[in-house]
Scaffold this active site. Structure first.
Site, PDB file in Angstrom:
ATOM      1  N   THR A 175      -2.335 -10.675  -1.266  1.00  0.00           N
ATOM      2  CA  THR A 175      -1.496 -12.227  -0.938  1.00  0.00           C
ATOM      3  C   THR A 175      -0.420 -11.922  -0.289  1.00  0.00           C
ATOM      4  OG1 THR A 175       0.641 -11.259  -2.615  1.00  0.00           O
ATOM      5  CG2 THR A 175      -1.711 -12.680  -4.067  1.00  0.00           C
ATOM      6  N   ASP A 176      -0.361 -10.899   0.798  1.00  0.00           N
ATOM      7  CA  ASP A 176       0.668 -10.878   1.983  1.00  0.00           C
ATOM      8  C   ASP A 176       0.001 -11.642   3.130  1.00  0.00           C
ATOM      9  OD1 ASP A 176      -1.002  -8.414   2.521  1.00  0.00           O
ATOM     10  OD2 ASP A 176       0.589  -7.675   3.300  1.00  0.00           O
ATOM     11  N   GLY A 199      -3.462   4.990  -1.085  1.00  0.00           N
ATOM     12  CA  GLY A 199      -2.395   3.441  -0.926  1.00  0.00           C
ATOM     13  C   GLY A 199      -1.218   3.807  -0.931  1.00  0.00           C
ATOM     14  N   SER A 254       1.034   3.941   1.390  1.00  0.00           N
ATOM     15  CA  SER A 254       1.808   3.174   2.425  1.00  0.00           C
ATOM     16  C   SER A 254       2.047   5.063   3.309  1.00  0.00           C
ATOM     17  CB  SER A 254       2.727   2.545   2.844  1.00  0.00           C
ATOM     18  OG  SER A 254       1.987   1.273   2.049  1.00  0.00           O
ATOM     19  N   SER A 255       1.236   5.822   3.281  1.00  0.00           N
ATOM     20  CA  SER A 255       1.471   6.422   4.365  1.00  0.00           C
ATOM     21  C   SER A 255       2.201   6.296   5.269  1.00  0.00           C
ATOM     22  CB  SER A 255       0.585   7.814   4.393  1.00  0.00           C
ATOM     23  OG  SER A 255      -0.851   7.318   4.490  1.00  0.00           O
ATOM     24  N   SER A 256       1.036   5.018   6.509  1.00  0.00           N
ATOM     25  CA  SER A 256       0.916   4.960   7.528  1.00  0.00           C
ATOM     26  C   SER A 256       2.223   4.026   8.123  1.00  0.00           C
ATOM     27  CB  SER A 256      -0.163   4.653   8.103  1.00  0.00           C
ATOM     28  OG  SER A 256      -1.307   3.149   7.278  1.00  0.00           O
ATOM     29  N   GLU A 273       0.568  -1.488  13.798  1.00  0.00           N
ATOM     30  CA  GLU A 273      -0.619  -1.166  13.507  1.00  0.00           C
ATOM     31  C   GLU A 273      -1.449  -2.624  13.825  1.00  0.00           C
ATOM     32  OE1 GLU A 273       0.089   0.326   9.290  1.00  0.00           O
ATOM     33  OE2 GLU A 273      -2.270  -0.191   8.979  1.00  0.00           O
ATOM     34  N   ASP A 322       4.293  -3.043   3.060  1.00  0.00           N
ATOM     35  CA  ASP A 322       3.529  -1.740   3.722  1.00  0.00           C
ATOM     36  C   ASP A 322       5.151  -1.873   4.077  1.00  0.00           C
ATOM     37  OD1 ASP A 322       1.801  -2.268   1.808  1.00  0.00           O
ATOM     38  OD2 ASP A 322       0.739  -0.997   3.651  1.00  0.00           O
TER      39      ASP A 322
HETATM   40  C1  GLA Z   1      -2.772  -2.603   2.351  1.00  0.00           C
HETATM   41  C2  GLA Z   1      -1.371  -3.902   3.482  1.00  0.00           C
HETATM   42  C3  GLA Z   1      -1.075  -4.671   2.983  1.00  0.00           C
HETATM   43  C4  GLA Z   1      -1.643  -4.905   1.826  1.00  0.00           C
HETATM   44  C5  GLA Z   1      -2.142  -4.204   0.835  1.00  0.00           C
HETATM   45  C6  GLA Z   1      -2.644  -4.952  -0.026  1.00  0.00           C
HETATM   46  O1  GLA Z   1      -1.731  -2.233   1.927  1.00  0.00           O
HETATM   47  O2  GLA Z   1      -0.817  -2.759   4.576  1.00  0.00           O
HETATM   48  O3  GLA Z   1      -0.156  -5.694   3.760  1.00  0.00           O
HETATM   49  O4  GLA Z   1      -2.461  -6.823   2.591  1.00  0.00           O
HETATM   50  O5  GLA Z   1      -2.919  -3.648   1.298  1.00  0.00           O
HETATM   51  O6  GLA Z   1      -2.354  -6.085  -1.298  1.00  0.00           O
END
Ligand code: GLA
Length: 378
Positions: free
Chosen positions: A30-31, A119, A121-123, A155, A167
């Site tokens: 959704t972001d 998934g 968010s290590s980056s 990114e 993230d």
């Molecule tokens: C990744 C992206 C986020 C978001 C999610 C899905 O983590 O980095 O910005 O879009 O996918 O919700």
């Protein structure tokens, strides 16, 4: 971190900082559609120790990628090397693009306990840790929120993944014991406590290696739907407006992507209302509905994630379970009554092992504050 830095660069670090990973409770994909997300920062993350250099080079070393050794970049010709170190290099580039040029280079050591490609968010944690280190080393007047934006810029522009802001925002702006309801369009946000529920992450072990190209595909499909609907962003629509106008989207796949985004956005607000009222079961049901929508309409789940979410949803004491993050592998997030955690871990491990032949890694997580300097470690 101090020892690691001394061993590698033969002097003491000037700063040590930590940036957490994140888990998203609801509000997936959704972001970048201008909607709401509801992530929290977790105790797993990336530590960074750094000190300035006298020349104009940047040296990056990660204890997690020892085999590739130290990577060097020149401040005068920052270019992509196709390696993990492009993330911190990209953040330096982002600082420069925003007018914060560095007078001199710096040495960095990183060490993380976040599973990579899972998934969590290590980056983003790597980007935000770099941002905090740069701010401290060079006394750059950037706020936590700006560090998140700079990380996303790195990114998008340097790495080439067209991610949203969730993230980096969660990593920079998280708050202990709370999830953060973020409006990704305006960046206004508020915190909401998670009461006494346990958050447990289960790693399917499927690495989301295809994620960046498939992620960019999803974005394009949403853009097509937006154009046909004549709206600037999918999440500005109510569900009624969407139902009225959905026939304008010619392609069935794009219509399903759009339906996910519109309904997921509404689910986030409803879920937060329920959470604030202490209705964990109601919140959990919306997590389950989010998973179904990601599986059926957005098509970013996989067999392993479906199995984990569906198995968890049937267990006693589980309020809700869903895949979390971009998808195509990675983890599920499970909201569970504290008293049910032990049984949950055993049941999930047994079920997953008998179906897929491997025991999944399971992390009960603590929700922690966003990134910052770690004075204690110096
Ligand atoms: C990744 C992206 C986020 C978001 C999610 C899905 O983590 O980095 O910005 O879009 O996918 O919700």
């Amino acid at each position: 971190m101090k020892k690691l830095f001394e061993r590698r660069f033969h002097r003491v670090p000037e700063v040590i900082c930590f940036a957490p990973g994140r888990v998203n409770l609801i509000g997936e994909h959704t972001d970048y559609n201008g909607g709401y997300v509801f992530p929290c920062a977790i105790h797993l993350g990336i530590r960074c120790a750094a000190a300035k250099r006298t020349d104009r080079e940047l040296h990056f070393y990660s204890e997690n990628c020892r085999e590739v050794g130290e990577r060097a970049y020149s401040l005068d010709a920052l270019s992509n090397q196709g390696l993990w170190s492009d993330y911190p290099a990209g953040v330096v580039r982002a600082f420069e693009a925003f007018g914060y040029s560095l007078r001199q280079g710096a040495d960095f050591v990183f060490f993380g306990d976040l599973p990579e490609g899972a998934g969590l968010s290590s980056s983003a944690a790597l980007e935000v840790a770099t941002g905090v280190a740069l701010r401290e080393l060079f006394e750059i007047p950037v706020t936590q929120q700006e560090i998140a934006i700079l990380g996303q810029f790195a990114e998008n522009r340097f790495i080439g993944v067209n991610c949203g802001i969730m993230d980096q925002f969660a990593s920079a702006m998280g708050k202990s014991g709370n999830a953060v309801l973020l409006n990704a369009n305006t960046l206004s946000f508020q915190y909401a406590p998670l009461w006494n529920a346990a958050l447990v992450i289960v790693n399917s072990g499927v690495r989301h290696s295809l994620a960046s190209s498939a992620y960019n595909d999803r974005r394009r499909e949403c853009e097509t739907a937006c154009k046909e609907l004549g709206t600037p962003a999918l999440c500005t629509l109510t569900t009624a407006e969407f139902e009225e106008r959905k026939h304008l989207i010619t392609d069935d796949i794009c219509r399903r992507r759009a339906r996910h985004a519109v309904y997921e956005n509404i689910r986030v607000l409803e879920a937060v209302t329920r959470l604030k009222a202490g209705d964990l079961s109601g919140f959990g049901q919306l997590m389950n509905a989010s998973h179904a929508s990601l599986r059926d309409d957005y098509a970013v789940s996989c067999e392993e994630l479906d199995f984990l979410a569906e198995t968890a949803q049937k267990l006693d004491g589980v309020y809700g379970a869903r895949m979390t993050g971009g998808g195509f592998g990675g983890c599920t997030v499970n909201l569970i009554a504290q008293s049910a955690v032990e049984n949950f871990v055993k049941s999930i491990q047994t079920a997953y092992q008998s179906r897929f032949g491997v025991i999944p890694a399971i992390y009960p997580v603590t929700i922690c504050d966003g990134a910052g300097v770690k004075h204690d470690d110096i």
